[in-house]
Design a protein around this motif. Structure first.
Motif, PDB file in Angstrom:
ATOM      1  N   CYS A 156       0.855  -1.191   0.000  1.00 54.84           N
ATOM      2  CA  CYS A 156       0.000   0.000   0.000  1.00 54.84           C
ATOM      3  C   CYS A 156       0.884   1.232   0.000  1.00 54.84           C
ATOM      4  CB  CYS A 156      -0.887   0.022   1.229  1.00 54.84           C
ATOM      5  SG  CYS A 156      -1.956   1.497   1.339  1.00 54.84           S
ATOM      6  N   CYS A 157       0.557   2.210  -0.847  1.00 56.40           N
ATOM      7  CA  CYS A 157      -0.384   2.296  -1.936  1.00 56.40           C
ATOM      8  C   CYS A 157       0.190   3.312  -2.919  1.00 56.40           C
ATOM      9  CB  CYS A 157      -1.747   2.819  -1.487  1.00 56.40           C
ATOM     10  SG  CYS A 157      -2.687   1.623  -0.476  1.00 56.40           S
TER      11      CYS A 157
ATOM     12  N   ASP B  17      -0.432   5.827  -4.943  1.00 58.29           N
ATOM     13  CA  ASP B  17      -1.561   6.729  -5.182  1.00 58.29           C
ATOM     14  C   ASP B  17      -1.091   8.076  -5.708  1.00 58.29           C
ATOM     15  OD1 ASP B  17      -3.309   4.884  -4.012  1.00 58.29           O
ATOM     16  OD2 ASP B  17      -3.265   5.873  -2.051  1.00 58.29           O
TER      17      ASP B  17
ATOM     18  N   ASP C  90      -5.130   8.054   8.800  1.00 60.30           N
ATOM     19  CA  ASP C  90      -6.363   7.477   8.268  1.00 60.30           C
ATOM     20  C   ASP C  90      -7.518   8.031   9.100  1.00 60.30           C
ATOM     21  OD1 ASP C  90      -8.571   5.950   7.704  1.00 60.30           O
ATOM     22  OD2 ASP C  90      -7.540   4.019   7.828  1.00 60.30           O
TER      23      ASP C  90
ATOM     24  N   MET D 262     -10.324  10.016   1.428  1.00 57.20           N
ATOM     25  CA  MET D 262      -9.357  10.056   0.320  1.00 57.20           C
ATOM     26  C   MET D 262     -10.101   9.918  -0.998  1.00 57.20           C
ATOM     27  SD  MET D 262      -6.218   7.529   1.262  1.00 57.20           S
ATOM     28  CE  MET D 262      -5.343   8.014  -0.225  1.00 57.20           C
TER      29      MET D 262
ATOM     30  N   GLU E 156      -7.677  -5.657  -2.701  1.00 57.59           N
ATOM     31  CA  GLU E 156      -8.060  -5.636  -1.286  1.00 57.59           C
ATOM     32  C   GLU E 156      -9.351  -6.378  -0.987  1.00 57.59           C
ATOM     33  OE1 GLU E 156      -7.841  -1.616   0.277  1.00 57.59           O
ATOM     34  OE2 GLU E 156      -5.730  -2.064   0.720  1.00 57.59           O
TER      35      GLU E 156
ATOM     36  N   ASP F 267      -8.432   4.875  -4.524  1.00 54.34           N
ATOM     37  CA  ASP F 267      -8.177   4.781  -3.082  1.00 54.34           C
ATOM     38  C   ASP F 267      -9.069   5.798  -2.406  1.00 54.34           C
ATOM     39  OD1 ASP F 267      -7.329   4.592  -0.512  1.00 54.34           O
ATOM     40  OD2 ASP F 267      -5.184   4.575  -1.009  1.00 54.34           O
TER      41      ASP F 267
ATOM     42  N   GLU G 201      -9.948   5.572   0.776  1.00 51.90           N
ATOM     43  CA  GLU G 201      -9.591   5.350   2.180  1.00 51.90           C
ATOM     44  C   GLU G 201     -10.249   4.072   2.715  1.00 51.90           C
ATOM     45  OE1 GLU G 201      -7.481   4.899   4.326  1.00 51.90           O
ATOM     46  OE2 GLU G 201      -6.999   7.010   4.614  1.00 51.90           O
ATOM     47  N   ASN G 202      -9.382   3.285   3.308  1.00 48.14           N
ATOM     48  CA  ASN G 202      -9.774   1.964   3.813  1.00 48.14           C
ATOM     49  C   ASN G 202     -10.345   1.106   2.701  1.00 48.14           C
ATOM     50  OD1 ASN G 202      -8.955   2.495   6.498  1.00 48.14           O
ATOM     51  ND2 ASN G 202     -10.780   3.773   6.727  1.00 48.14           N
ATOM     52  N   GLY G 203      -9.800   1.290   1.542  1.00 44.56           N
ATOM     53  CA  GLY G 203     -10.227   0.462   0.423  1.00 44.56           C
ATOM     54  C   GLY G 203      -9.714   0.987  -0.897  1.00 44.56           C
ATOM     55  N   LEU G 204      -9.116   0.077  -1.695  1.00 42.21           N
ATOM     56  CA  LEU G 204      -8.759   0.385  -3.081  1.00 42.21           C
ATOM     57  C   LEU G 204      -9.885  -0.194  -3.922  1.00 42.21           C
ATOM     58  CD1 LEU G 204      -4.977  -0.558  -3.032  1.00 42.21           C
ATOM     59  CD2 LEU G 204      -5.971   1.722  -2.973  1.00 42.21           C
TER      60      LEU G 204
ATOM     61  N   GLY H 169      -0.057   5.841   0.561  1.00 37.06           N
ATOM     62  CA  GLY H 169      -1.450   5.900   0.970  1.00 37.06           C
ATOM     63  C   GLY H 169      -1.707   7.162   1.777  1.00 37.06           C
ATOM     64  N   GLY H 170      -2.975   7.346   2.155  1.00 39.02           N
ATOM     65  CA  GLY H 170      -3.358   8.560   2.863  1.00 39.02           C
ATOM     66  C   GLY H 170      -2.708   8.691   4.223  1.00 39.02           C
ATOM     67  N   ASP H 171      -2.454   7.540   4.855  1.00 39.75           N
ATOM     68  CA  ASP H 171      -1.813   7.556   6.174  1.00 39.75           C
ATOM     69  C   ASP H 171      -0.310   7.326   6.064  1.00 39.75           C
ATOM     70  OD1 ASP H 171      -1.748   4.945   5.401  1.00 39.75           O
ATOM     71  OD2 ASP H 171      -2.946   4.169   7.068  1.00 39.75           O
TER      72      ASP H 171
ATOM     73  N   SER I   1       1.071   5.070   4.344  1.00 37.08           N
ATOM     74  CA  SER I   1       1.467   3.678   4.073  1.00 37.08           C
ATOM     75  C   SER I   1       2.420   3.750   2.887  1.00 37.08           C
ATOM     76  CB  SER I   1       0.246   2.848   3.678  1.00 37.08           C
ATOM     77  OG  SER I   1      -0.642   2.727   4.745  1.00 37.08           O
TER      78      SER I   1
END
Ligand code: AHR
Length: 507
Positions: free
Chosen positions: A182-183, A185, A195, A201, A211, A226, A228-231, A304-306, A308
């Motif tokens: 991950c990820c 983006d 997150d 996101m 995912e 993405d 958030e909490n899922g692609l 990723g947004g957080d 990752s």
């Protein structure tokens, strides 16, 4: 910097107006942000280390930072044109550089700097500035080669969609440099590197991550949103019917999201053809929190947004718009990307050791004169290649000469069909691997050519293992020392096996 650039662009706009008034019209090329602007969905972010995304843009594209801390902004060869990579080459000569900042070409000045620590990753490092040379429009320019632990971000943006506002975005990336971490983006993310929940996101993703299970048996990579909490490849997460773009060097990956109840994903080959819509429908239905969206308006590239940051990827250009672009505008942008000529000829004749030249390397040992160095499953081997070989085999057996990553008077071999991947030795065996920015890999991937050990053609001595030469042995490629202790150091035919004919490229 932002203020200076604002003044510069304002003066430029005035001068451009005067210029138009007194000079006969030239063939105006609309670049992606001109196209989106004319369609009523202006760019609010436009990032590229490769080219201008407005026909009138003439500012810096990115900034490199040298090992001694010195900084240089890299601009364009001409207004609206291609990056001046030669400026980077001379500034970074005999040193190493990273990409320190990627400037936003839009009037919003949403510049990307190296990302700080977040909920799922410690602070990132900058991408090596010379790790991803590509040809575009006949010129060489450098993309952004993201390895794990690298990423860029802007948490204080202007004009980017928030709280359910509509937006679109695309990036040109590579399907040959992807993983399942991950990820990878580009797009809208949280402003605090954490997150903060579903729908916070709205970024376009390219990679192997599946995912929600049940992805197409092609094995990817796939374009996803993405959110958030899922692609999300669709509202259910998966789009089993989508085989992805295939393992091609340049992919246009697009995401449009009206922020309320609909998103769409499109992909295309950035070198040819149009766009395929892989999904167009409701926001995710397998989890709540996405209708409406809750974008926060930061921009992320390569994580990723957080934060990752276990992913890898290659980034060449990307834009974000205010509002969802029309299909016509998206199609025109794809046509513009194709016309830019990613991966096209770079003007350096093939078959020589001049940087930029594409070559194939033919074995000269009597047994094996139809065999060439090619990569296969990541390893360097020799294969018989003929005019009737498959396009894949021919591409695998073609290499682009680059100035040696550790010493520019030697050479490195970049894979033709895996941009950013180089031939390097590890435990004496040769592999194709993405340049990770390390000094070790730079040295392992540098070879110094000299007259062949049989008195003609060419031999390639390892830069960091003097006396060791590129050798084929039982169809596997090693670095070998005449009479050394490894089986492939066998003195029988050592001179022949270490001598190569630098040939015209198969691809
Ligand atoms: O949605 C996938 C990832 O999940 C996001 O990019 C990241 O913020 C979270 O860990």
């Amino acid at each position: 910097m932002k203020r200076l650039r604002t003044i510069f662009l304002s003066i430029g706009a005035v001068l451009a107006g005067l210029f138009v008034a007194v000079v006969p019209a030239q063939a105006a090329t609309s670049q992606p942000c001109d196209i989106y602007g004319s369609a009523g969905t202006p760019c609010v972010a436009a990032h590229s280390t490769i080219r201008a995304l407005y026909a009138s843009y003439n500012g810096p594209l990115y900034q490199v930072k040298r090992a001694d801390g010195a900084l240089l902004d890299i601009g364009l060869l001409s207004p609206g044109g291609i990056a001046n990579a030669a400026a980077q080459d001379s500034f970074c000569l005999n040193s190493t550089c990273i990409i320190n900042e990627i400037f936003d070409q839009s009037p919003r000045h949403n510049d990307l700097t190296i990302e700080g620590a977040g909920g799922a990753g410690s602070a990132d490092v900058g991408a090596p500035a010379n790790a991803l040379p590509v040809s575009v429009g006949g010129h060489t320019a450098y993309g952004v080669e993201i390895s794990a632990g690298m990423g860029y971000r802007d948490n204080t943006t202007s004009g980017v969609a928030v709280n359910g506002q509509p937006e679109g975005m695309y990036m040109v990336a590579s399907a040959t440099h992807v993983n399942g971490g991950c990820c990878f983006d580009y797009g809208n993310a949280e402003t605090n590197n954490q997150d903060t929940g579903n729908g916070h996101m709205d970024a376009v993703y390219l990679g192997l991550r599946c995912e929600f299970g049940g992805c197409n048996s092609s094995g990817g990579p796939w374009v996803a949103a993405d959110l958030e909490n899922g692609l999300y490849q669709s509202n259910t997460g998966t789009q089993a019917s989508d085989p992805g773009p295939g393992i091609i060097p340049f992919v246009t990956a697009m995401l449009n999201n009206n922020g309320q109840n609909h998103f769409a994903l499109k992909r295309g080959n950035s070198q040819t053809g149009g766009l395929t819509t892989t999904y167009s429908g409701s926001e995710p239905t397998v989890k709540s929190g996405y209708s409406p969206m809750h974008q926060e308006g930061a921009i992320v590239l390569g994580t990723g947004g957080d934060n990752s940051n276990a992913d890898v990827g290659s980034f060449f250009e990307g834009v974000m718009t205010a509002g969802v672009p029309t299909d016509a505008a998206d199609n025109a942008v794809q046509a513009n990307i194709v016309a830019a000529g990613y991966g096209g000829p770079n003007g350096v004749p093939g078959g020589t050791l001049t940087p930029g030249s594409s070559i194939s390397l033919r074995a000269t040992t009597a047994c094996c004169t139809t065999r060439y160095i090619r990569h296969s499953a990541g390893d360097a081997v020799t294969s018989v290649i003929t005019s009737t070989s498959s396009a894949l085999d021919k591409n695998d057996a073609t290499w682009i000469i680059r100035p040696g990553l550790a010493n520019s008077s030697c050479v490195s071999f970049e894979s033709k069909n895996y941009p950013g991947d180089y031939l390097r030795h590890a435990n004496y065996q040769l592999h194709r691997q993405p340049f990770d920015g390390s000094s070790l890999m730079a040295q392992d991937a540098t070879f110094c050519p000299a007259t062949g050990n049989i008195g003609q053609y060419t031999s390639f001595q390892s830069y960091n293992y003097p006396g060791y030469y590129l050798r084929h042995y039982n169809a596997i490629v090693y670095i070998a020392h005449n009479g050394g202790s490894n089986p492939w150091d066998n003195p029988a035919l050592w001179a022949d096996d270490t001598t190569w004919q630098v040939s015209s490229p198969w691809a």
